[in-house]
Design a protein around this motif. Structure first.
Motif, PDB file in Angstrom:
ATOM      1  N   MET A 107       0.828  -1.209   0.000  1.00 32.43           N
ATOM      2  CA  MET A 107       0.000   0.000   0.000  1.00 32.43           C
ATOM      3  C   MET A 107       0.864   1.261   0.000  1.00 32.43           C
ATOM      4  O   MET A 107       2.028   1.245   0.404  1.00 32.43           O
ATOM      5  N   TYR A 108       0.264   2.341  -0.456  1.00 29.30           N
ATOM      6  CA  TYR A 108       0.968   3.609  -0.620  1.00 29.30           C
ATOM      7  C   TYR A 108       0.365   4.661   0.302  1.00 29.30           C
ATOM      8  O   TYR A 108      -0.849   4.901   0.270  1.00 29.30           O
ATOM      9  N   ILE A 109       1.194   5.269   1.138  1.00 30.86           N
ATOM     10  CA  ILE A 109       0.736   6.268   2.097  1.00 30.86           C
ATOM     11  C   ILE A 109       1.290   7.633   1.711  1.00 30.86           C
ATOM     12  O   ILE A 109       2.504   7.790   1.541  1.00 30.86           O
ATOM     13  N   THR A 110       0.414   8.614   1.567  1.00 26.24           N
ATOM     14  CA  THR A 110       0.848   9.959   1.194  1.00 26.24           C
ATOM     15  C   THR A 110       1.219  10.763   2.439  1.00 26.24           C
ATOM     16  O   THR A 110       0.929  10.371   3.573  1.00 26.24           O
ATOM     17  N   ALA A 111       1.815  11.919   2.202  1.00 28.16           N
ATOM     18  CA  ALA A 111       2.204  12.805   3.302  1.00 28.16           C
ATOM     19  C   ALA A 111       0.993  13.368   4.037  1.00 28.16           C
ATOM     20  O   ALA A 111       1.135  13.912   5.136  1.00 28.16           O
ATOM     21  N   LEU A 112      -0.202  13.221   3.455  1.00 23.97           N
ATOM     22  CA  LEU A 112      -1.430  13.664   4.113  1.00 23.97           C
ATOM     23  C   LEU A 112      -2.105  12.542   4.889  1.00 23.97           C
ATOM     24  O   LEU A 112      -3.144  12.758   5.524  1.00 23.97           O
ATOM     25  N   GLY A 113      -1.528  11.331   4.793  1.00 26.84           N
ATOM     26  CA  GLY A 113      -2.089  10.195   5.518  1.00 26.84           C
ATOM     27  C   GLY A 113      -3.066   9.350   4.730  1.00 26.84           C
ATOM     28  O   GLY A 113      -3.535   8.321   5.225  1.00 26.84           O
ATOM     29  N   ASP A 114      -3.402   9.786   3.509  1.00 26.13           N
ATOM     30  CA  ASP A 114      -4.284   8.967   2.683  1.00 26.13           C
ATOM     31  C   ASP A 114      -3.555   7.696   2.253  1.00 26.13           C
ATOM     32  O   ASP A 114      -2.342   7.719   2.003  1.00 26.13           O
ATOM     33  N   VAL A 115      -4.301   6.604   2.172  1.00 30.47           N
ATOM     34  CA  VAL A 115      -3.718   5.333   1.759  1.00 30.47           C
ATOM     35  C   VAL A 115      -4.343   4.914   0.427  1.00 30.47           C
ATOM     36  O   VAL A 115      -5.562   4.815   0.304  1.00 30.47           O
ATOM     37  N   LEU A 116      -3.483   4.703  -0.570  1.00 33.96           N
ATOM     38  CA  LEU A 116      -3.922   4.272  -1.890  1.00 33.96           C
ATOM     39  C   LEU A 116      -3.546   2.808  -2.084  1.00 33.96           C
ATOM     40  O   LEU A 116      -2.626   2.292  -1.440  1.00 33.96           O
ATOM     41  N   ALA A 117      -4.272   2.159  -2.983  1.00 34.02           N
ATOM     42  CA  ALA A 117      -4.017   0.734  -3.215  1.00 34.02           C
ATOM     43  C   ALA A 117      -2.596   0.487  -3.700  1.00 34.02           C
ATOM     44  O   ALA A 117      -1.994  -0.549  -3.410  1.00 34.02           O
ATOM     45  N   CYS A 118      -2.041   1.439  -4.445  1.00 36.47           N
ATOM     46  CA  CYS A 118      -0.643   1.408  -4.864  1.00 36.47           C
ATOM     47  C   CYS A 118      -0.285   2.814  -5.338  1.00 36.47           C
ATOM     48  O   CYS A 118      -1.180   3.660  -5.490  1.00 36.47           O
ATOM     49  N   PRO A 119       0.988   3.104  -5.583  1.00 33.34           N
ATOM     50  CA  PRO A 119       1.356   4.467  -5.985  1.00 33.34           C
ATOM     51  C   PRO A 119       0.683   4.938  -7.267  1.00 33.34           C
ATOM     52  O   PRO A 119       0.505   6.144  -7.463  1.00 33.34           O
ATOM     53  N   TYR A 120       0.319   3.987  -8.127  1.00 33.35           N
ATOM     54  CA  TYR A 120      -0.194   4.344  -9.450  1.00 33.35           C
ATOM     55  C   TYR A 120      -1.705   4.164  -9.587  1.00 33.35           C
ATOM     56  O   TYR A 120      -2.283   4.499 -10.613  1.00 33.35           O
ATOM     57  N   VAL A 121      -2.328   3.609  -8.569  1.00 33.98           N
ATOM     58  CA  VAL A 121      -3.795   3.503  -8.539  1.00 33.98           C
ATOM     59  C   VAL A 121      -4.281   4.580  -7.578  1.00 33.98           C
ATOM     60  O   VAL A 121      -4.219   4.414  -6.359  1.00 33.98           O
ATOM     61  N   HIS A 122      -4.755   5.672  -8.118  1.00 36.64           N
ATOM     62  CA  HIS A 122      -5.098   6.824  -7.285  1.00 36.64           C
ATOM     63  C   HIS A 122      -6.531   6.707  -6.776  1.00 36.64           C
ATOM     64  O   HIS A 122      -7.393   7.548  -7.020  1.00 36.64           O
ATOM     65  N   ILE A 123      -6.709   5.602  -6.036  1.00 34.04           N
ATOM     66  CA  ILE A 123      -7.990   5.270  -5.414  1.00 34.04           C
ATOM     67  C   ILE A 123      -7.747   5.091  -3.917  1.00 34.04           C
ATOM     68  O   ILE A 123      -6.915   4.278  -3.506  1.00 34.04           O
ATOM     69  N   LYS A 124      -8.463   5.857  -3.119  1.00 34.06           N
ATOM     70  CA  LYS A 124      -8.249   5.894  -1.679  1.00 34.06           C
ATOM     71  C   LYS A 124      -8.992   4.770  -0.968  1.00 34.06           C
ATOM     72  O   LYS A 124     -10.187   4.570  -1.173  1.00 34.06           O
ATOM     73  N   ILE A 125      -8.265   4.033  -0.113  1.00 31.27           N
ATOM     74  CA  ILE A 125      -8.881   2.945   0.644  1.00 31.27           C
ATOM     75  C   ILE A 125      -8.859   3.217   2.151  1.00 31.27           C
ATOM     76  O   ILE A 125      -9.264   2.367   2.943  1.00 31.27           O
ATOM     77  N   GLY A 126      -8.400   4.396   2.549  1.00 29.16           N
ATOM     78  CA  GLY A 126      -8.402   4.748   3.969  1.00 29.16           C
ATOM     79  C   GLY A 126      -7.487   5.911   4.254  1.00 29.16           C
ATOM     80  O   GLY A 126      -6.881   6.497   3.352  1.00 29.16           O
ATOM     81  N   ASN A 127      -7.376   6.255   5.535  1.00 30.17           N
ATOM     82  CA  ASN A 127      -6.482   7.324   5.979  1.00 30.17           C
ATOM     83  C   ASN A 127      -5.927   6.937   7.354  1.00 30.17           C
ATOM     84  O   ASN A 127      -6.691   6.523   8.236  1.00 30.17           O
ATOM     85  N   VAL A 128      -4.620   7.056   7.527  1.00 29.27           N
ATOM     86  CA  VAL A 128      -3.987   6.575   8.756  1.00 29.27           C
ATOM     87  C   VAL A 128      -4.359   7.402   9.985  1.00 29.27           C
ATOM     88  O   VAL A 128      -4.106   6.969  11.117  1.00 29.27           O
ATOM     89  N   PHE A 129      -4.953   8.569   9.795  1.00 25.69           N
ATOM     90  CA  PHE A 129      -5.416   9.367  10.926  1.00 25.69           C
ATOM     91  C   PHE A 129      -6.820   8.955  11.380  1.00 25.69           C
ATOM     92  O   PHE A 129      -7.269   9.341  12.449  1.00 25.69           O
ATOM     93  N   LYS A 130      -7.482   8.164  10.543  1.00 26.54           N
ATOM     94  CA  LYS A 130      -8.853   7.746  10.838  1.00 26.54           C
ATOM     95  C   LYS A 130      -9.002   6.241  11.005  1.00 26.54           C
ATOM     96  O   LYS A 130      -9.942   5.771  11.653  1.00 26.54           O
ATOM     97  N   ASN A 131      -8.098   5.488  10.389  1.00 24.81           N
ATOM     98  CA  ASN A 131      -8.230   4.031  10.385  1.00 24.81           C
ATOM     99  C   ASN A 131      -6.931   3.359  10.775  1.00 24.81           C
ATOM    100  O   ASN A 131      -5.844   3.886  10.531  1.00 24.81           O
ATOM    101  N   SER A 132      -7.032   2.171  11.366  1.00 22.54           N
ATOM    102  CA  SER A 132      -5.834   1.375  11.635  1.00 22.54           C
ATOM    103  C   SER A 132      -5.360   0.760  10.323  1.00 22.54           C
ATOM    104  O   SER A 132      -6.109   0.687   9.338  1.00 22.54           O
ATOM    105  N   LEU A 133      -4.120   0.309  10.299  1.00 20.60           N
ATOM    106  CA  LEU A 133      -3.566  -0.321   9.108  1.00 20.60           C
ATOM    107  C   LEU A 133      -4.360  -1.573   8.747  1.00 20.60           C
ATOM    108  O   LEU A 133      -4.617  -1.844   7.563  1.00 20.60           O
ATOM    109  N   LYS A 134      -4.747  -2.343   9.750  1.00 22.19           N
ATOM    110  CA  LYS A 134      -5.522  -3.555   9.508  1.00 22.19           C
ATOM    111  C   LYS A 134      -6.884  -3.233   8.903  1.00 22.19           C
ATOM    112  O   LYS A 134      -7.336  -3.909   7.963  1.00 22.19           O
ATOM    113  N   GLU A 135      -7.534  -2.201   9.424  1.00 22.57           N
ATOM    114  CA  GLU A 135      -8.834  -1.800   8.874  1.00 22.57           C
ATOM    115  C   GLU A 135      -8.698  -1.387   7.417  1.00 22.57           C
ATOM    116  O   GLU A 135      -9.542  -1.729   6.579  1.00 22.57           O
TER     117      GLU A 135
END
Length: 354
Positions: free
Chosen positions: A271-299
């Motif tokens: 998974m790809y984590i941005t400097a804003l905490g958004d988590v994308l499925a990969c660096p090149y798939v710009h689809i958000k699956i969570g945010n580390v400030f709101k969700n655990s890594l497992k979630e």
């Protein structure tokens, strides 16, 4: 993660996780499934080059001053270790523009638990910085190349002498005893070119490892679909794997001695984590699956793997080889790593596994 490397043998926790990963692939017919493999961290997005195809939109100045807080990185790393994640790739932008922040992040991750590497354009690499990175637990440095031709490379990178600096960087990395990786982007425009072969020959001769990233129509190449490797290009890359035993791709099985098995596209697995905490499925798939400030890594991982496109096996890179996926889900105009589309907004309900 080079299986033959000795750079991580002195990390018992890492050795334990690599063995577990090997056993998982063996039991799962060589397929990665929903395994937690790695984290790619966009530490910062500032850059000293102006690459024409940048997938993070750094040349446009997107969020170049943002950094993920060190305390949050430590929290993520602790959970990642508990979940069995093996590796971290710290990247930018250009991470070496702020070595102080990079060293802090590496210490927070606790390098004795992971295979750590840094991806760089090579321009700021010197013996001093490599020595410091080694002290902070970095095992590998990956240097990005566009061409064997210095003029073309510099033109694509937007800065004179960037090719020369990248060549020198790899020599310094190897000299220091780290794993030297030559990263090259391969698209329809160069897959069968003599230029690519010359670059691969050079890497092989120097005993570097070569990582192939296929060209993805994202970031500053958004919707530029003609860069995507077609079926013949993909077949050719697989043939090159046999010829160049130092050649790697993230979706290839790293334990396969016959250099044939494909463990599958590693969306969510890496998974790809941005400097804003958004988590994308990969660096090149710009689809958000969570945010580390709101969700655990497992979630976040559990949610990502509920999406059938990421859960199901694909021998193709979804972002760079699967045109159906690219055109249907990964070509939204204006979407970037800092402005991703939410997964539940792009995928229909039937694409989620209960």
């Amino acid at each position: 993660m080079p299986v033959s490397s000795s750079s991580w043998f002195n990390k018992p926790r890492l050795v334990e996780k690599v063995k577990h990963f090997h056993d998982h692939l063996k039991k799962n017919d060589g397929k990665i499934g929903t395994y937690h493999r790695g984290i790619e961290l966009n530490l910062n997005n500032a850059c000293n080059l102006r690459c024409k195809y940048c997938f993070t939109n750094s040349p446009k100045g997107d969020h170049v001053k943002d950094f993920l807080p060190i305390d949050k990185i430590k929290e993520i790393a602790d959970e990642a270790d508990e979940l069995g994640f093996i590796e971290w790739d710290l990247q930018g932008g250009e991470v070496l523009l702020r070595p102080d922040k990079l060293f802090e992040a590496l210490d927070a991750i606790k390098p004795e638990r992971f295979y750590l590497y840094v991806t760089t354009n090579g321009y700021k690499v010197d013996r001093k910085i490599i020595k410091e990175l080694g002290k902070h637990g970095v095992s590998r440095m990956s240097v990005s190349f566009d061409s064997w031709d210095p003029k073309f490379h510099d033109e694509m990178r937007g800065r004179k002498d960037s090719w020369k600096r990248a060549i020198q960087a790899l020599e310094y990395i190897q000299e220091a005893g780290m794993d030297p990786y030559l990263n090259v982007t391969v698209g329809h425009y160069n897959a069968k070119s003599e230029d690519l072969r010359m670059l691969l020959d050079y890497s092989k001769k120097k005993r570097y490892r070569t990582l192939v990233n296929v060209a993805c129509p994202t970031g500053m190449w958004n919707q530029v679909h003609d860069v995507v490797c077609n079926e013949e290009d993909q077949k050719h890359i697989r043939q090159l794997r046999k010829e160049y035993k130092n050649l790697n791709r993230n979706l290839w099985n790293p334990f396969d001695p016959k250099l044939e098995k494909i463990m599958g596209c590693t969306t969510v697995n890496r998974m790809y984590i941005t400097a804003l905490g958004d988590v994308l499925a990969c660096p090149y798939v710009h689809i958000k699956i969570g945010n580390v400030f709101k969700n655990s890594l497992k979630e976040i991982a559990d949610y990502g793997f509920r999406i059938k496109h990421f859960r199901n096996y694909s021998e193709k890179c979804l972002a760079g080889e699967d045109l159906n996926f690219i055109k249907k889900f990964n070509s939204t105009p204006g979407k970037t790593i800092f402005n991703p589309v939410d997964a539940d907004k792009i995928f229909p309900k039937e694409d989620f596994v209960k």
